[in-house]
Motif scaffolding. Structure first.
Motif, PDB file in Angstrom:
ATOM      1  N   UNK A  65      34.839  23.406  44.601  1.00 14.86           N
ATOM      2  CA  UNK A  65      36.029  23.011  43.698  1.00 14.86           C
ATOM      3  C   UNK A  65      37.398  23.276  43.983  1.00 14.86           C
ATOM      4  N   UNK A  66      37.757  23.123  43.557  1.00 15.82           N
ATOM      5  CA  UNK A  66      39.479  23.824  43.674  1.00 15.82           C
ATOM      6  C   UNK A  66      40.345  22.875  42.616  1.00 15.82           C
ATOM      7  N   UNK A  67      41.103  23.570  41.902  1.00  8.63           N
ATOM      8  CA  UNK A  67      41.244  23.066  40.739  1.00  8.63           C
ATOM      9  C   UNK A  67      43.056  22.878  40.751  1.00  8.63           C
ATOM     10  N   UNK A  68      42.913  23.140  40.226  1.00 12.18           N
ATOM     11  CA  UNK A  68      45.044  22.775  39.328  1.00 12.18           C
ATOM     12  C   UNK A  68      45.554  23.368  40.804  1.00 12.18           C
ATOM     13  N   UNK A  69      46.553  22.752  41.704  1.00 10.30           N
ATOM     14  CA  UNK A  69      46.797  23.780  42.541  1.00 10.30           C
ATOM     15  C   UNK A  69      48.409  24.722  41.342  1.00 10.30           C
ATOM     16  N   UNK A  70      49.442  24.019  40.527  1.00  9.43           N
ATOM     17  CA  UNK A  70      50.612  23.872  39.977  1.00  9.43           C
ATOM     18  C   UNK A  70      50.123  25.648  39.394  1.00  9.43           C
ATOM     19  N   UNK A  71      49.147  25.158  38.479  1.00  9.79           N
ATOM     20  CA  UNK A  71      49.261  26.125  37.536  1.00  9.79           C
ATOM     21  C   UNK A  71      49.707  27.966  37.810  1.00  9.79           C
ATOM     22  N   UNK A  72      48.651  28.034  38.544  1.00  9.75           N
ATOM     23  CA  UNK A  72      48.194  29.429  39.552  1.00  9.75           C
ATOM     24  C   UNK A  72      50.159  30.054  39.583  1.00  9.75           C
ATOM     25  N   UNK A  73      50.236  29.097  40.512  1.00 15.07           N
ATOM     26  CA  UNK A  73      51.980  29.119  41.000  1.00 15.07           C
ATOM     27  C   UNK A  73      53.578  29.432  39.817  1.00 15.07           C
ATOM     28  N   UNK A  74      53.098  28.061  39.199  1.00 16.30           N
ATOM     29  CA  UNK A  74      53.732  28.986  37.522  1.00 16.30           C
ATOM     30  C   UNK A  74      53.179  30.429  37.263  1.00 16.30           C
TER      31      UNK A  74
END
Length: 284
Positions: A88-97
């Motif tokens: 299940x994919x998680x928050x896409x933005x936190x890893x980028x930050x």
């Protein structure tokens, strides 16, 4: 040879090497994945702790190993999200930050040890804009020729889509227009040189250069910011042969789009989103 030799004198660098090595094993040994992930996290924790202790009063001799260690920490952070992720994919933005913050730290260390004239035993290969991605790493089901053809086709289609996106950005004046244009320029600059890495590190370094304002728009759900981000996710698919990237670009795209209903996608972006969903499955 230089980095292992350096690590014998700087324990925090040795810990980052061991953390990355354990993560590498986790990516290949499915039966022992949890064991290697546990070891990787323990070494990474030690590495971050050791690096944190020397940074406040860093010496001339520590700049280069600290920079190398910070680069390995970035690779670890990128790989860990992909290798340890559940279905299940998680928050896409936190890893980028997170990666953006780590990239910024590495960049500051790199600039600093250049300024102070540190030993620079690694300087000969740090500037590698003309280096080419390793494209030919077939698995048991895919030939090297098929991999190359699919990646080059994806790059061609991605550049065409980025071109169309620029037309849309330029077609009307919007709030935050300067942010959109600047982000598009960074995206184009990161992707266009592929399979060469390029002067700014290619797609993997793109989060370093985007602005806080763009990130805020992204987190607020701004659709143009989201479409730019999704194009970057596709650009990360071009790096799928790197063991610590692999499926990460696709995961980012799915985590962004899967929670949405078709009715929630604005009409002006429907064709773009449809194409992005299809292109994300390339090389599966």
């Amino acid at each position: 040879m230089s980095i292992p030799q350096m690590a014998t004198s700087f324990p925090f660098l040795l810990d980052t090497i061991l953390a990355l090595s354990a993560l590498h094993l986790a990516s290949f040994e499915a039966d022992n994945r949890l064991k290697w992930l546990d070891a990787a996290v323990r070494y990474q924790s030690q590495a971050c702790s050791g690096l944190g202790k020397i940074l406040p009063e860093i010496t001339l001799q520590q700049y280069e190993p600290a920079f190398v260690s910070s680069v390995f920490i970035i690779i670890f952070a990128t790989g860990f999200h992909s290798i340890s992720a559940e279905n299940t994919p998680g928050d896409p933005f936190s890893p980028v930050i997170e990666v953006r913050t780590l990239l910024n730290g590495a960049s500051m260390l790199f600039n600093r040890f250049n300024e102070v004239g540190a030993d620079g035993s690694l300087g000969g290969w740090l500037c590698i804009p003309d280096s080419v991605e390793a494209l030919w790493q077939p698995n048991n089901n895919t030939s090297s020729h098929e991999i190359s053809e699919k990646l080059f086709s994806l790059h061609k289609d991605l550049m065409a889509s980025i071109g169309r996106l620029k037309v849309k950005i330029d077609s009307e004046q919007r709030p935050h227009q300067a942010v959109y244009k600047a982000t598009w320029e960074l995206l184009n600059y990161a992707i266009e040189p592929w399979p060469k890495i390029g002067a700014q590190g290619g797609p993997i370094a793109w989060p370093l250069f985007i602005t806080d304002q763009f990130l805020s728009l992204l987190q607020e759900g701004n659709w143009l910011a989201k479409v730019l981000f999704l194009h970057w996710g596709l650009a990360m698919r071009l790096l799928c042969n790197r063991w610590y990237v692999r499926d990460w670009g696709r995961q980012l795209i799915l985590a962004t789009l899967d929670p949405l209903k078709d009715s929630e996608i604005p009409a002006m972006w429907a064709d773009d989103i449809s194409w992005i969903k299809t292109a994300a499955e390339i090389n599966e």
